[in-house]
Motif scaffolding. Structure first.
Motif, mmCIF file in Angstrom:
data_model
loop_
_atom_site.group_PDB
_atom_site.id
_atom_site.type_symbol
_atom_site.label_atom_id
_atom_site.label_comp_id
_atom_site.label_asym_id
_atom_site.label_seq_id
_atom_site.Cartn_x
_atom_site.Cartn_y
_atom_site.Cartn_z
ATOM 1 N N THR A 14 0.834 -1.202 0.000
ATOM 2 C CA THR A 14 0.000 0.000 0.000
ATOM 3 C C THR A 14 0.865 1.247 0.000
ATOM 4 O OG1 THR A 14 -1.765 -1.122 1.211
ATOM 5 C CG2 THR A 14 -1.782 1.285 1.256
ATOM 6 N N ARG A 15 0.476 2.183 -0.836
ATOM 7 C CA ARG A 15 1.137 3.487 -0.890
ATOM 8 C C ARG A 15 0.084 4.567 -0.699
ATOM 9 N NH1 ARG A 15 4.566 0.398 -0.267
ATOM 10 N NH2 ARG A 15 6.516 0.144 -1.380
ATOM 11 N N ARG A 108 5.183 4.874 1.341
ATOM 12 C CA ARG A 108 4.732 3.858 2.299
ATOM 13 C C ARG A 108 4.159 4.592 3.505
ATOM 14 N NH1 ARG A 108 10.061 2.315 1.951
ATOM 15 N NH2 ARG A 108 10.165 2.625 4.205
ATOM 16 N N ARG A 129 -4.010 2.400 8.808
ATOM 17 C CA ARG A 129 -3.299 1.116 8.736
ATOM 18 C C ARG A 129 -4.145 0.033 9.409
ATOM 19 N NH1 ARG A 129 1.939 0.045 7.970
ATOM 20 N NH2 ARG A 129 2.612 2.128 8.564
#
Length: 146
Positions: A14-15, A108, A129
């Protein structure tokens, strides 16, 4: 105000999209997409509009979160509560910045947390997150096109 976190990829890949501000307010600072709610708009409508205006992106998925950034606004002598939204985009999207930003970067989440200037932004990244990367967000948070 509203805050929109743009994500691409999934899991450890995931970015998060960060934009470098190019204005008197926070010039040079990295941040998420953000903007003001206009008269007659809902927060979700403002988030969608700001996303398109500032990046040219149309999300494949769009969610509300249960998180609000909170900070003291000395210019207006008040506490601002800023609801956060998440926009998921495809890996190959092209970002088109408007004049409010001078650069963008796909980072990130750990990198993004170091780059953003405010603690509420770092707490938002930690929340995302937990709720959007480590697990599937609850269906009730999913929004259609605002």
């Amino acid at each position: 105000m509203v805050s929109i976190v743009v994500l691409r990829g999934s899991g450890p890949a995931t970015r998060m999209l960060l934009l470098r501000r190019a204005s008197r307010y926070l010039d040079g600072a990295w941040s998420c997409v953000a903007g003001h709610v206009e008269a007659g708009e809902t927060g979700a409508q403002a988030a969608w509009r700001e996303l398109v205006e500032e990046t040219g992106l149309l999300p494949a998925g769009f969610w509300a979160t249960s998180y609000c950034e909170q900070f003291y606004d000395p210019a207006n002598a008040c506490i601002q509560l800023v609801p956060a939204f998440v926009a998921q985009v495809a890996e190959d999207v092209a970002v088109r910045l408007n004049g409010e930003h001078s650069a963008f970067r796909w980072a990130r989440l750990d990198e993004a947390a170091v780059m953003v200037p405010f603690g509420s932004q770092r707490r938002l990244i930690a929340e995302l997150r937990r709720e959007f990367i480590e697990r599937v967000p609850h269906p009730a948070l999913r929004l259609g096109r605002a």
